[in-house]
Enzyme design. Sequence first.
Site, PDB file in Angstrom:
ATOM      1  N   ASP A  28     -11.427 -10.124   1.657  1.00 13.23           N
ATOM      2  CA  ASP A  28     -12.211  -9.185   0.421  1.00 13.23           C
ATOM      3  C   ASP A  28     -13.192 -10.906  -0.125  1.00 13.23           C
ATOM      4  O   ASP A  28     -13.253 -10.062  -1.440  1.00 13.23           O
ATOM      5  CB  ASP A  28     -11.237  -8.753  -0.308  1.00 13.23           C
ATOM      6  CG  ASP A  28     -11.425  -6.868   0.797  1.00 13.23           C
ATOM      7  OD1 ASP A  28     -12.012  -6.478   1.815  1.00 13.23           O
ATOM      8  OD2 ASP A  28     -10.415  -6.838   0.357  1.00 13.23           O
ATOM      9  N   ARG A  68       0.966 -11.547  13.516  1.00 14.96           N
ATOM     10  CA  ARG A  68      -0.174 -11.311  13.266  1.00 14.96           C
ATOM     11  C   ARG A  68      -1.000 -12.390  13.976  1.00 14.96           C
ATOM     12  O   ARG A  68      -2.459 -12.594  14.517  1.00 14.96           O
ATOM     13  CB  ARG A  68      -0.791 -11.742  11.956  1.00 14.96           C
ATOM     14  CG  ARG A  68      -2.084 -11.715  10.858  1.00 14.96           C
ATOM     15  CD  ARG A  68      -2.101 -11.532   9.685  1.00 14.96           C
ATOM     16  NE  ARG A  68      -1.412 -10.370   8.888  1.00 14.96           N
ATOM     17  CZ  ARG A  68      -0.896  -8.965   8.698  1.00 14.96           C
ATOM     18  NH1 ARG A  68      -2.280  -8.117   9.387  1.00 14.96           N
ATOM     19  NH2 ARG A  68      -0.299  -8.192   8.554  1.00 14.96           N
ATOM     20  N   ASN A 115     -18.682  -9.083   6.525  1.00 17.38           N
ATOM     21  CA  ASN A 115     -17.729  -7.845   6.489  1.00 17.38           C
ATOM     22  C   ASN A 115     -19.223  -7.163   5.815  1.00 17.38           C
ATOM     23  O   ASN A 115     -19.543  -7.525   4.922  1.00 17.38           O
ATOM     24  CB  ASN A 115     -16.038  -8.249   5.563  1.00 17.38           C
ATOM     25  CG  ASN A 115     -15.619  -6.581   5.104  1.00 17.38           C
ATOM     26  OD1 ASN A 115     -15.570  -6.045   6.136  1.00 17.38           O
ATOM     27  ND2 ASN A 115     -15.034  -7.297   4.245  1.00 17.38           N
ATOM     28  N   THR A 116     -18.205  -5.572   5.142  1.00 20.59           N
ATOM     29  CA  THR A 116     -19.084  -4.730   4.011  1.00 20.59           C
ATOM     30  C   THR A 116     -17.446  -3.841   3.616  1.00 20.59           C
ATOM     31  O   THR A 116     -16.759  -3.595   3.752  1.00 20.59           O
ATOM     32  CB  THR A 116     -19.787  -3.703   4.967  1.00 20.59           C
ATOM     33  OG1 THR A 116     -19.949  -3.343   3.513  1.00 20.59           O
ATOM     34  CG2 THR A 116     -18.843  -2.842   5.703  1.00 20.59           C
ATOM     35  N   HIS A 117     -17.726  -3.908   2.309  1.00 20.25           N
ATOM     36  CA  HIS A 117     -16.478  -3.228   1.618  1.00 20.25           C
ATOM     37  C   HIS A 117     -17.418  -2.288   0.101  1.00 20.25           C
ATOM     38  O   HIS A 117     -17.944  -2.846  -0.014  1.00 20.25           O
ATOM     39  CB  HIS A 117     -15.997  -4.665   0.871  1.00 20.25           C
ATOM     40  CG  HIS A 117     -14.988  -4.295   0.055  1.00 20.25           C
ATOM     41  ND1 HIS A 117     -13.925  -4.021   1.132  1.00 20.25           N
ATOM     42  CD2 HIS A 117     -14.856  -3.592  -0.979  1.00 20.25           C
ATOM     43  CE1 HIS A 117     -12.681  -3.572  -0.303  1.00 20.25           C
ATOM     44  NE2 HIS A 117     -13.414  -3.906  -1.549  1.00 20.25           N
TER      45      HIS A 117
HETATM   46  C1  GAR Z   1     -16.916   1.297   5.693  1.00 24.87           C
HETATM   47  O1  GAR Z   1     -17.486   2.210   4.009  1.00 24.87           O
HETATM   48  C2  GAR Z   1     -16.538  -0.320   5.015  1.00 24.87           C
HETATM   49  O2  GAR Z   1     -16.428  -0.481   4.288  1.00 24.87           O
HETATM   50  C3  GAR Z   1     -15.122  -0.005   4.998  1.00 24.87           C
HETATM   51  O3  GAR Z   1     -14.447   0.585   5.795  1.00 24.87           O
HETATM   52  C4  GAR Z   1     -15.793   1.742   6.220  1.00 24.87           C
HETATM   53  C5  GAR Z   1     -16.108   2.329   8.203  1.00 24.87           C
HETATM   54  O4  GAR Z   1     -16.843   3.313   7.152  1.00 24.87           O
HETATM   55  N1  GAR Z   1     -14.840  -0.690   5.343  1.00 24.87           N
HETATM   56  C6  GAR Z   1     -13.261  -1.401   4.387  1.00 24.87           C
HETATM   57  O5  GAR Z   1     -12.479  -1.273   3.605  1.00 24.87           O
HETATM   58  C7  GAR Z   1     -12.771  -2.936   4.932  1.00 24.87           C
HETATM   59  N2  GAR Z   1     -11.758  -3.481   3.808  1.00 24.87           N
HETATM   60  P1  GAR Z   1     -16.519   4.133   9.258  1.00 24.87           P
HETATM   61  O6  GAR Z   1     -15.174   4.251   9.454  1.00 24.87           O
HETATM   62  O7  GAR Z   1     -17.506   4.920   8.838  1.00 24.87           O
HETATM   63  O8  GAR Z   1     -17.654   3.257  10.364  1.00 24.87           O
END
Ligand code: GAR
Length: 183
Positions: free
Chosen positions: A140, A61, A102-104
Amino acid sequence: MTRLGVLASGTGSILQAIVDAGLPVALVLTDRRCGAVEIAAQAGVPVEVVERTDFTKAFDRDAYTRTVVEVLKRHEIELVAMAGFGTVIPGIWDAYPDRVLNTHPALLPAFKGWHPVRDALAYGVKVTGCTVHFATPEMDAGPILAQEAVPVLADDTEQTLHERIKQVERRLYPETIRKVMQA
Ligand code: GAR
């Protein structure tokens, strides 16, 4: 103008929303061949695939993170927005302290981890949502910038619920990134 880099691994629909919002994306970096690569190419945004070949426990990593940081620095990226990036790289925080967003797809601190939508459904919550936050080395976690609730419907599946959450993320994340860039 702040140079924004977006990290993605999935379909890239959140990346698409960031581009559509008119945010100046200077680089898209992915850890695999995925929809986000195509979206970047179509938008004329430089894209770098830093391919992760090892998904075992032996995955180095730190070495992988160093490569990601090198690529970001080579593109003079100043602010990083993770948009569904599938590899945990806590070391990025050392290179970009308070500069990683980040968006979660859950209302943190509830339902951290890789399956927040599935976990929320399994728990039986009636409301979940999404959280935009500054990322810290802990997964997160980090100061919350924006949150919005999404009701869970009786007939929701993981897919239908995640799609409704993403509809909110596609508005809330670009809005919040813009605020951080203007701050
Ligand atoms: C989103 O919902 C984002 O919040 C999530 O992946 C998706 C990406 O969607 N992220 C996580 O779960 C990170 N822990 P996309 O591929 O359609 O852009």
